[in-house]
Design a protein around this motif. Structure first.
Motif, PDB file in Angstrom:
ATOM      1  N   ASP A  86      13.053 -12.003 -11.389  1.00 26.18           N
ATOM      2  CA  ASP A  86      14.495 -11.927 -11.103  1.00 26.18           C
ATOM      3  C   ASP A  86      14.772 -12.023  -9.619  1.00 26.18           C
ATOM      4  N   LEU A  87      13.903 -11.426  -8.799  1.00 20.97           N
ATOM      5  CA  LEU A  87      14.076 -11.524  -7.352  1.00 20.97           C
ATOM      6  C   LEU A  87      13.843 -12.954  -6.876  1.00 20.97           C
ATOM      7  N   GLN A  88      12.850 -13.617  -7.447  1.00 17.04           N
ATOM      8  CA  GLN A  88      12.603 -15.005  -7.073  1.00 17.04           C
ATOM      9  C   GLN A  88      13.812 -15.882  -7.381  1.00 17.04           C
ATOM     10  N   LYS A  89      14.460 -15.629  -8.501  1.00 13.71           N
ATOM     11  CA  LYS A  89      15.657 -16.399  -8.857  1.00 13.71           C
ATOM     12  C   LYS A  89      16.794 -16.121  -7.882  1.00 13.71           C
ATOM     13  N   MET A  90      16.968 -14.849  -7.498  1.00  6.85           N
ATOM     14  CA  MET A  90      18.023 -14.489  -6.552  1.00  6.85           C
ATOM     15  C   MET A  90      17.776 -15.139  -5.201  1.00  6.85           C
ATOM     16  N   ILE A  91      16.515 -15.164  -4.772  1.00  6.32           N
ATOM     17  CA  ILE A  91      16.155 -15.788  -3.497  1.00  6.32           C
ATOM     18  C   ILE A  91      16.448 -17.282  -3.543  1.00  6.32           C
ATOM     19  N   SER A  92      16.048 -17.936  -4.630  1.00  5.11           N
ATOM     20  CA  SER A  92      16.286 -19.372  -4.764  1.00  5.11           C
ATOM     21  C   SER A  92      17.784 -19.671  -4.756  1.00  5.11           C
ATOM     22  N   ARG A  93      18.561 -18.864  -5.452  1.00  6.78           N
ATOM     23  CA  ARG A  93      20.007 -19.079  -5.499  1.00  6.78           C
ATOM     24  C   ARG A  93      20.616 -18.915  -4.113  1.00  6.78           C
ATOM     25  N   ALA A  94      20.184 -17.880  -3.384  1.00  4.94           N
ATOM     26  CA  ALA A  94      20.735 -17.620  -2.053  1.00  4.94           C
ATOM     27  C   ALA A  94      20.423 -18.766  -1.101  1.00  4.94           C
ATOM     28  N   LYS A 124       0.822  -1.219   0.000  1.00  6.78           N
ATOM     29  CA  LYS A 124       0.000   0.000   0.000  1.00  6.78           C
ATOM     30  C   LYS A 124       0.853   1.265   0.000  1.00  6.78           C
ATOM     31  N   ARG A 125       2.149   1.122   0.228  1.00  2.00           N
ATOM     32  CA  ARG A 125       3.027   2.283   0.224  1.00  2.00           C
ATOM     33  C   ARG A 125       3.155   2.844  -1.197  1.00  2.00           C
ATOM     34  N   PRO A 126       3.643   4.088  -1.335  1.00  2.54           N
ATOM     35  CA  PRO A 126       3.830   4.656  -2.677  1.00  2.54           C
ATOM     36  C   PRO A 126       4.677   3.741  -3.556  1.00  2.54           C
ATOM     37  N   ALA A 127       4.332   3.677  -4.839  1.00  2.54           N
ATOM     38  CA  ALA A 127       4.993   2.746  -5.761  1.00  2.54           C
ATOM     39  C   ALA A 127       6.494   2.963  -5.823  1.00  2.54           C
ATOM     40  N   ASP A 128       6.930   4.222  -5.768  1.00  2.00           N
ATOM     41  CA  ASP A 128       8.371   4.473  -5.863  1.00  2.00           C
ATOM     42  C   ASP A 128       9.104   3.966  -4.622  1.00  2.00           C
ATOM     43  N   GLU A 129       8.450   4.032  -3.450  1.00  2.00           N
ATOM     44  CA  GLU A 129       9.074   3.510  -2.238  1.00  2.00           C
ATOM     45  C   GLU A 129       9.149   1.984  -2.281  1.00  2.00           C
ATOM     46  N   VAL A 130       8.088   1.329  -2.765  1.00  2.00           N
ATOM     47  CA  VAL A 130       8.101  -0.124  -2.896  1.00  2.00           C
ATOM     48  C   VAL A 130       9.215  -0.556  -3.845  1.00  2.00           C
ATOM     49  N   GLU A 131       9.338   0.148  -4.965  1.00  3.27           N
ATOM     50  CA  GLU A 131      10.374  -0.208  -5.937  1.00  3.27           C
ATOM     51  C   GLU A 131      11.767  -0.004  -5.353  1.00  3.27           C
ATOM     52  N   ASP A 132      11.922   1.046  -4.551  1.00  7.27           N
ATOM     53  CA  ASP A 132      13.223   1.271  -3.919  1.00  7.27           C
ATOM     54  C   ASP A 132      13.548   0.152  -2.941  1.00  7.27           C
ATOM     55  N   LEU A 133      12.552  -0.311  -2.193  1.00  2.63           N
ATOM     56  CA  LEU A 133      12.769  -1.416  -1.257  1.00  2.63           C
ATOM     57  C   LEU A 133      13.157  -2.697  -1.995  1.00  2.63           C
ATOM     58  N   MET A 134      12.497  -2.957  -3.111  1.00  2.00           N
ATOM     59  CA  MET A 134      12.829  -4.145  -3.893  1.00  2.00           C
ATOM     60  C   MET A 134      14.232  -4.021  -4.498  1.00  2.00           C
ATOM     61  N   GLY A 135      14.576  -2.816  -4.934  1.00  2.00           N
ATOM     62  CA  GLY A 135      15.923  -2.606  -5.454  1.00  2.00           C
ATOM     63  C   GLY A 135      16.971  -2.786  -4.377  1.00  2.00           C
ATOM     64  N   LEU A 136      16.638  -2.371  -3.180  1.00  2.00           N
ATOM     65  CA  LEU A 136      17.566  -2.535  -2.060  1.00  2.00           C
ATOM     66  C   LEU A 136      17.747  -4.014  -1.717  1.00  2.00           C
ATOM     67  N   LEU A 137      16.669  -4.788  -1.822  1.00  2.00           N
ATOM     68  CA  LEU A 137      16.774  -6.230  -1.592  1.00  2.00           C
ATOM     69  C   LEU A 137      17.688  -6.871  -2.634  1.00  2.00           C
ATOM     70  N   ARG A 138      17.518  -6.481  -3.895  1.00  2.00           N
ATOM     71  CA  ARG A 138      18.405  -7.002  -4.946  1.00  2.00           C
ATOM     72  C   ARG A 138      19.863  -6.681  -4.619  1.00  2.00           C
ATOM     73  N   LEU A 139      20.095  -5.431  -4.218  1.00  2.00           N
ATOM     74  CA  LEU A 139      21.456  -5.008  -3.904  1.00  2.00           C
ATOM     75  C   LEU A 139      22.006  -5.804  -2.728  1.00  2.00           C
ATOM     76  N   TYR A 140      21.183  -6.024  -1.712  1.00  2.00           N
ATOM     77  CA  TYR A 140      21.621  -6.777  -0.535  1.00  2.00           C
ATOM     78  C   TYR A 140      22.004  -8.197  -0.924  1.00  2.00           C
ATOM     79  N   LEU A 141      21.162  -8.847  -1.725  1.00  2.00           N
ATOM     80  CA  LEU A 141      21.442 -10.225  -2.105  1.00  2.00           C
ATOM     81  C   LEU A 141      22.706 -10.329  -2.954  1.00  2.00           C
TER      82      LEU A 141
END
Length: 244
Positions: free
Chosen positions: A117-125, A74-91
């Protein structure tokens, strides 16, 4: 994260096996420092690194972090996308260090709603770190405890409908075994930062007998000393589990 070795002898002090943290306060930290919310989330990712390092040093077996709730869409779309990008960076940046430090990475929540792409990164990790034993780091993504409990009840109801299970066979332990990551111990200590005093749909069943600790510190300021203080508070408590 440099190589970390446990420093606490768990035989001489009661160390919580499982610490769960509701990481709250990134936005308020950013506002207090006159920075965009995205910077607060980035500083929060640095606090994750410190929490992992601290748990290894203290001898904690499981650390669960509430990273993204099912309500956070429910958060603003740009904030959600930033959080997902941060998860990618963390992984990408942290997985090798986590593996080197013998950390097993696991995820809970409905990750099927995340990008491919995130699902693949999660599976790999998860695959890369599956045999590690020093610390299990659980990241709750698109997670909501009420939905988790409903899904477990639906599975049991389906078994009853098929005649595979009698209603009287359903016990606390049986329902718990149908929750996500049921092979892990339930939390001993649940911490929430930022001064808020609620669980916000996080591990409601699993935290039934957990010690709750609400800290005023904002998540980006969480460090190893904060964790030490939380464990010290836990050690001063007497856990009765309803026995007296």
């Amino acid at each position: 994260m440099a190589s970390v070795q446990p420093t606490i002898d768990s035989a001489s002090a009661v160390i919580p096996r499982h610490v769960a943290i509701i990481m709250d306060g990134n936005g308020r930290w950013a506002s207090a420092h006159h920075l965009p919310r995205a910077m607060g989330h980035r500083r929060g990712a640095e606090a994750v690194r410190r929490a992992v390092k601290g748990c290894i040093s203290e001898g904690v077996s499981v650390l669960t972090l509430y990273a993204f709730s099912s309500e956070n869409w429910k958060r603003p779309a740009d904030e959600v996308e930033d959080l997902m990008g941060l998860l990618r960076l963390y992984l990408r940046r942290e997985i090798d260090d986590l593996h080197k430090n013998d950390v097993r990475l696991r995820f809970m929540g409905d990750v099927s709603k995340l990008s491919p792409d995130l699902q693949k990164m999660i599976s790999r990790a998860e695959t890369l770190t599956a045999q590690n034993q020093t610390l299990t780091l659980v990241i709750a993504l698109n997670y909501g405890s009420q939905s988790e409990i409903v899904a477990a009840c639906q599975t049991l109801a389906a078994k009853v409908a098929k005649g595979e299970l009698a209603p009287d066979d359903i016990t606390d332990d049986l329902l718990a075994s149908h929750l996500q990551l049921s092979d892990l111990p339930h939390p001993d200590l649940v911490i929430r930062t930022s001064g808020e005093r609620r669980l916000s749909n996080f591990l409601l069943w699993q935290s039934a007998y957990a010690e709750l600790l609400f800290l005023d510190v904002l998540w980006p300021d969480f460090n190893e000393q904060t964790l030490k203080g939380a464990i010290a508070d836990y050690q001063r408590r007497e856990r009765r589990f309803g026995g007296r």
